[in-house]
Design a protein around this motif. Structure first.
Motif, PDB file in Angstrom:
ATOM      1  N   GLU A 285     -86.825  42.397  13.738  1.00 27.05           N
ATOM      2  CA  GLU A 285     -86.157  41.905  13.093  1.00 27.05           C
ATOM      3  C   GLU A 285     -84.829  41.984  12.215  1.00 27.05           C
ATOM      4  O   GLU A 285     -83.609  40.867  11.993  1.00 27.05           O
ATOM      5  N   LEU A 286     -84.916  42.644  11.552  1.00 26.25           N
ATOM      6  CA  LEU A 286     -84.170  42.562  10.341  1.00 26.25           C
ATOM      7  C   LEU A 286     -83.251  43.735  10.616  1.00 26.25           C
ATOM      8  O   LEU A 286     -82.094  42.919  10.612  1.00 26.25           O
ATOM      9  N   LEU A 287     -83.629  44.713  11.608  1.00 27.95           N
ATOM     10  CA  LEU A 287     -81.914  44.946  12.477  1.00 27.95           C
ATOM     11  C   LEU A 287     -81.396  44.331  13.011  1.00 27.95           C
ATOM     12  O   LEU A 287     -79.970  43.639  12.858  1.00 27.95           O
ATOM     13  N   THR A 288     -81.813  42.584  13.520  1.00 29.89           N
ATOM     14  CA  THR A 288     -81.143  41.698  14.229  1.00 29.89           C
ATOM     15  C   THR A 288     -80.138  41.714  13.820  1.00 29.89           C
ATOM     16  O   THR A 288     -78.839  40.963  13.439  1.00 29.89           O
ATOM     17  N   LEU A 289     -80.534  40.904  12.143  1.00 32.24           N
ATOM     18  CA  LEU A 289     -79.829  40.034  11.074  1.00 32.24           C
ATOM     19  C   LEU A 289     -79.180  41.169  10.198  1.00 32.24           C
ATOM     20  O   LEU A 289     -77.528  40.877  10.687  1.00 32.24           O
ATOM     21  N   ALA A 290     -79.433  42.199  10.027  1.00 34.86           N
ATOM     22  CA  ALA A 290     -78.471  42.989   9.397  1.00 34.86           C
ATOM     23  C   ALA A 290     -77.192  43.959  10.547  1.00 34.86           C
ATOM     24  O   ALA A 290     -76.277  43.080  10.366  1.00 34.86           O
ATOM     25  N   LYS A 291     -77.378  43.306  12.071  1.00 34.52           N
ATOM     26  CA  LYS A 291     -76.507  43.697  12.502  1.00 34.52           C
ATOM     27  C   LYS A 291     -75.371  42.727  13.178  1.00 34.52           C
ATOM     28  O   LYS A 291     -74.354  42.834  12.847  1.00 34.52           O
ATOM     29  N   HIS A 405     -98.644  27.476   8.015  1.00 38.41           N
ATOM     30  CA  HIS A 405     -98.419  28.593   9.659  1.00 38.41           C
ATOM     31  C   HIS A 405     -99.282  29.866   9.089  1.00 38.41           C
ATOM     32  O   HIS A 405     -98.401  31.119   9.787  1.00 38.41           O
ATOM     33  N   GLN A 406     -99.587  30.649   8.087  1.00 41.10           N
ATOM     34  CA  GLN A 406    -100.036  32.224   7.959  1.00 41.10           C
ATOM     35  C   GLN A 406    -100.689  32.684   8.461  1.00 41.10           C
ATOM     36  O   GLN A 406    -100.516  34.019   9.152  1.00 41.10           O
ATOM     37  N   ASN A 407    -101.494  31.956   9.529  1.00 46.22           N
ATOM     38  CA  ASN A 407    -103.010  32.161  10.585  1.00 46.22           C
ATOM     39  C   ASN A 407    -101.477  32.839  12.015  1.00 46.22           C
ATOM     40  O   ASN A 407    -102.411  33.230  13.132  1.00 46.22           O
ATOM     41  N   VAL A 408    -100.916  32.154  11.926  1.00 47.84           N
ATOM     42  CA  VAL A 408     -99.093  32.412  13.645  1.00 47.84           C
ATOM     43  C   VAL A 408     -98.845  33.752  12.814  1.00 47.84           C
ATOM     44  O   VAL A 408     -98.451  33.892  11.585  1.00 47.84           O
ATOM     45  N   THR A 409     -98.645  34.688  13.603  1.00 44.06           N
ATOM     46  CA  THR A 409     -97.959  35.818  13.759  1.00 44.06           C
ATOM     47  C   THR A 409     -96.463  35.357  13.549  1.00 44.06           C
ATOM     48  O   THR A 409     -95.927  34.750  14.225  1.00 44.06           O
ATOM     49  N   GLY A 410     -95.663  36.144  12.741  1.00 44.11           N
ATOM     50  CA  GLY A 410     -94.630  35.648  12.981  1.00 44.11           C
ATOM     51  C   GLY A 410     -93.654  36.815  11.444  1.00 44.11           C
ATOM     52  O   GLY A 410     -95.411  36.606  10.463  1.00 44.11           O
ATOM     53  N   SER A 411     -92.635  36.551  11.302  1.00 46.88           N
ATOM     54  CA  SER A 411     -91.817  37.563   9.773  1.00 46.88           C
ATOM     55  C   SER A 411     -90.998  36.335   9.308  1.00 46.88           C
ATOM     56  O   SER A 411     -90.739  36.628   7.907  1.00 46.88           O
ATOM     57  N   GLY A 412     -90.965  35.366   9.118  1.00 55.26           N
ATOM     58  CA  GLY A 412     -90.525  34.541   8.688  1.00 55.26           C
ATOM     59  C   GLY A 412     -88.679  34.413   9.240  1.00 55.26           C
ATOM     60  O   GLY A 412     -88.127  33.763   8.032  1.00 55.26           O
ATOM     61  N   LEU A 413     -88.323  35.645   9.996  1.00 54.38           N
ATOM     62  CA  LEU A 413     -87.271  35.692  10.128  1.00 54.38           C
ATOM     63  C   LEU A 413     -85.525  35.053  11.747  1.00 54.38           C
ATOM     64  O   LEU A 413     -84.691  35.296  11.410  1.00 54.38           O
ATOM     65  N   GLY A 414     -87.142  34.483  12.189  1.00 53.71           N
ATOM     66  CA  GLY A 414     -86.590  34.094  13.285  1.00 53.71           C
ATOM     67  C   GLY A 414     -85.397  32.847  12.788  1.00 53.71           C
ATOM     68  O   GLY A 414     -84.153  32.667  13.325  1.00 53.71           O
ATOM     69  N   LEU A 415     -85.145  31.756  12.063  1.00 56.53           N
ATOM     70  CA  LEU A 415     -84.816  30.608  11.727  1.00 56.53           C
ATOM     71  C   LEU A 415     -83.606  30.995  11.326  1.00 56.53           C
ATOM     72  O   LEU A 415     -82.536  30.558  11.402  1.00 56.53           O
ATOM     73  N   ALA A 416     -83.944  32.239  10.055  1.00 52.35           N
ATOM     74  CA  ALA A 416     -82.665  32.919   9.107  1.00 52.35           C
ATOM     75  C   ALA A 416     -82.043  33.657  10.277  1.00 52.35           C
ATOM     76  O   ALA A 416     -80.236  33.506   9.337  1.00 52.35           O
ATOM     77  N   ILE A 417     -82.482  34.195  11.295  1.00 53.43           N
ATOM     78  CA  ILE A 417     -81.052  34.642  12.513  1.00 53.43           C
ATOM     79  C   ILE A 417     -80.450  33.753  12.938  1.00 53.43           C
ATOM     80  O   ILE A 417     -79.576  33.371  13.202  1.00 53.43           O
ATOM     81  N   VAL A 418     -80.917  32.247  12.922  1.00 58.42           N
ATOM     82  CA  VAL A 418     -80.622  31.341  14.722  1.00 58.42           C
ATOM     83  C   VAL A 418     -79.373  30.644  12.979  1.00 58.42           C
ATOM     84  O   VAL A 418     -78.237  30.504  13.539  1.00 58.42           O
ATOM     85  N   HIS A 419     -79.567  30.838  11.691  1.00 57.59           N
ATOM     86  CA  HIS A 419     -78.480  30.106  10.649  1.00 57.59           C
ATOM     87  C   HIS A 419     -77.230  31.004  10.996  1.00 57.59           C
ATOM     88  O   HIS A 419     -75.678  30.302  10.598  1.00 57.59           O
ATOM     89  N   ARG A 420     -76.992  32.046  11.091  1.00 55.27           N
ATOM     90  CA  ARG A 420     -76.648  33.529  10.578  1.00 55.27           C
ATOM     91  C   ARG A 420     -75.783  33.454  11.539  1.00 55.27           C
ATOM     92  O   ARG A 420     -74.797  32.834  11.897  1.00 55.27           O
ATOM     93  N   VAL A 421     -75.899  33.742  13.106  1.00 51.67           N
ATOM     94  CA  VAL A 421     -75.160  33.480  13.948  1.00 51.67           C
ATOM     95  C   VAL A 421     -74.964  32.178  14.252  1.00 51.67           C
ATOM     96  O   VAL A 421     -73.682  31.819  15.028  1.00 51.67           O
ATOM     97  N   VAL A 422     -75.304  30.902  13.847  1.00 54.33           N
ATOM     98  CA  VAL A 422     -74.378  29.506  14.164  1.00 54.33           C
ATOM     99  C   VAL A 422     -73.834  29.628  13.538  1.00 54.33           C
ATOM    100  O   VAL A 422     -72.095  29.071  13.825  1.00 54.33           O
ATOM    101  N   ALA A 423     -73.721  30.184  11.857  1.00 57.17           N
ATOM    102  CA  ALA A 423     -72.876  29.632  11.144  1.00 57.17           C
ATOM    103  C   ALA A 423     -71.522  30.438  11.430  1.00 57.17           C
ATOM    104  O   ALA A 423     -70.251  30.354  11.265  1.00 57.17           O
ATOM    105  N   LYS A 424     -71.555  31.825  11.862  1.00 60.36           N
ATOM    106  CA  LYS A 424     -70.755  32.800  13.076  1.00 60.36           C
ATOM    107  C   LYS A 424     -69.799  31.866  12.833  1.00 60.36           C
ATOM    108  O   LYS A 424     -68.256  32.499  13.511  1.00 60.36           O
ATOM    109  N   SER A 425     -70.503  31.746  14.243  1.00 60.58           N
ATOM    110  CA  SER A 425     -70.158  31.076  15.007  1.00 60.58           C
ATOM    111  C   SER A 425     -69.133  29.186  14.904  1.00 60.58           C
ATOM    112  O   SER A 425     -68.609  29.004  15.999  1.00 60.58           O
TER     113      SER A 425
END
Length: 450
Positions: A285-291, A405-425
């Protein structure tokens, strides 16, 4: 320039008005004094009738009315158009003349004055006041003349102001050109920096020295910010890329030990495998966000309907494996303007969160896509625990996760990626808590113009 023109024009207009009024007053004073001398002879010789004829001739030539009164204020001779001796200005002038005072007209005239010019001259016989001659002159002609002079002054002031503006425009443009370029650059700086594009300096060699120095300082600051952001993106991308291979190898080695670990260490082994998998997901997800942040791709028309239907088919199996029903309502023929692969990236992140947080078997995840005016609106709703109202604003921050949501697997980057992609669009993301529970994420993309 306006203040200068007012400072010069108003005194000039008043001076012209006073000069015109003074000229009329002096002219009427001379005529009144002449009539007073004629009135003296008439009172001595008893020839008031001849004086009345003389007064009429003066009226025809100069356009004023006049009258001769004795020392008791009774009219002895006057023009055919009689003077209203009972009018206050006339009566005051006659009384002043009979008391021996010479006429003293005011030196100021305003065009809106309607009262006539009244002058009264005492008639002296052997040094004794025996009567008075009063003249009443209309000021209509004077009013028109003064208004004409004031109009000339106003026209000259406006012409001077217009000339000053025309002469100042090149100077103002020269002064403000660096400011205008700075303003445009400041508006574009954020978009340029976040898109990873190089900053274009705005400083130039025209304009005042102070503004040129300001432009150079702004260029240095903007260049530094762009370089820092670029270095940050490069570090994240390089670090993620360099760590991905060792972590992948570690994960493969750990999973290859399945069945070879003693029962006492089975729990630690399972936790290690899970942590390795989690680290690998975070790096992906970090690589996706960086790209995404480093990409300088330009938004292009994208077939939303086709992209959504393709990803929904892929996610149906994932949802079914967790006994979750994925309901999709996609309007046909949707075309939006977005960066390449933005729709796939956004939908994968939203459906991953929705499936992950939807509680219990038999639950549903709803996907809707439709056009609303100039926007294509994509919404994904789950039936999970949702968020607290005060947490909605932070949900798109990097690495942020709700305490529930601490017991649910995840990194907290999903919505951050969505926000950046949508903003660029050129779109935006909105989160809300619908009735019935869960979380709804709404994404809006600019629709392709018809």
């Amino acid at each position: 320039m306006v203040l200068v023109l007012l400072g010069l024009g108003v005194p000039l207009a008043l001076s012209l008005s006073g000069s015109a009024y003074q000229q009329l007053s002096l002219d009427r004073l001379t005529l009144t004094a002449r009539l007073a001398s004629l009135g003296q002879r008439a009172l001595l010789d008893g020839t008031e009738g001849e004086l009345a004829a003389t007064l009429d001739r003066y009226r025809e030539v100069y356009g004023f009315t006049a009258a001769l009164v004795d020392q008791d204020g009774r009219p002895r001779a006057q023009t055919a158009d009689p003077v209203a001796l009972t009018e206050p200005p006339v009566r005051e002038g006659v009384n002043a003349a009979l008391s021996g005072r010479e006429p003293l007209p005011s030196g100021t005239f305003w065009p809106w004055q309607t009262g006539p010019l009244v002058l009264a001259e005492p008639v002296l016989v052997d040094g004794e006041v025996r009567g008075a001659v009063v003249t009443v002159s209309p000021v209509d002609g004077l009013r028109g003349h003064v208004l004409f002079l004031w109009a000339l002054v106003a026209a000259g002031g406006l012409a001077a102001l217009a000339l000053a503006v025309l002469l100042s425009l090149p100077v103002v443009r020269w002064i403000l050109r660096p400011v205008d370029r700075l303003e445009r650059s400041a508006e574009q700086m954020v978009a340029t920096a976040t898109a990873g594009a190089p900053y274009v300096p705005v400083a130039e060699e025209s304009g005042p020295p102070e503004l040129r120095r300001l432009a150079r300082s702004f260029d240095e600051m903007a260049t530094t910010v762009s370089e820092v952001l670029a270095a940050q993106r490069a570090f994240v991308a390089d670090a993620s890329h360099q760590l991905r291979n060792p972590l992948t190898a570690l994960y493969v080695r750990l999973t290859s030990l399945d069945g070879a670990v003693s029962e006492d260490a089975a729990d630690d082994y399972a936790a290690s495998v899970e942590e390795a998998r989690r680290l690998n997901d975070v790096l992906e997800e970090l690589l996706t966000l960086a790209k995404t942040e480093a990409s300088a791709a330009t938004p292009v028309p994208t077939d939303i309907t086709a992209a959504l239907e393709d990803r929904v088919d892929a996610w149906h199996a994932v949802a079914a494996s967790r006994d979750i029903e994925l309901l999709a309502e996609i309007e046909p023929g949707l075309v939006a303007v977005a960066v390449p692969r933005a729709i796939e990236t956004v939908l994968d992140a939203l459906l991953d969160n929705a499936v992950k947080f939807t509680a219990g078997s038999g639950s549903t995840v709803e996907l809707t896509a439709r056009r609303e005016g100039e926007r294509v609106v994509l919404a994904v709703r789950d039936t999970g625990p949702g968020l607290a109202p005060e947490e909605l604003a932070r949900a798109t921050d990097r690495f942020w996760r709700s305490p529930r949501h601490q017991n649910v697997t995840g990194s907290g980057l999903g919505l951050a990626i969505v926000h950046r992609v949508v903003a660029k669009s050129g779109g935006h993301v909105r989160l809300d808590l619908p009735a019935g529970g869960g979380l709804r994420v709404t994404v809006e993309f600019p629709a392709q113009p018809a």
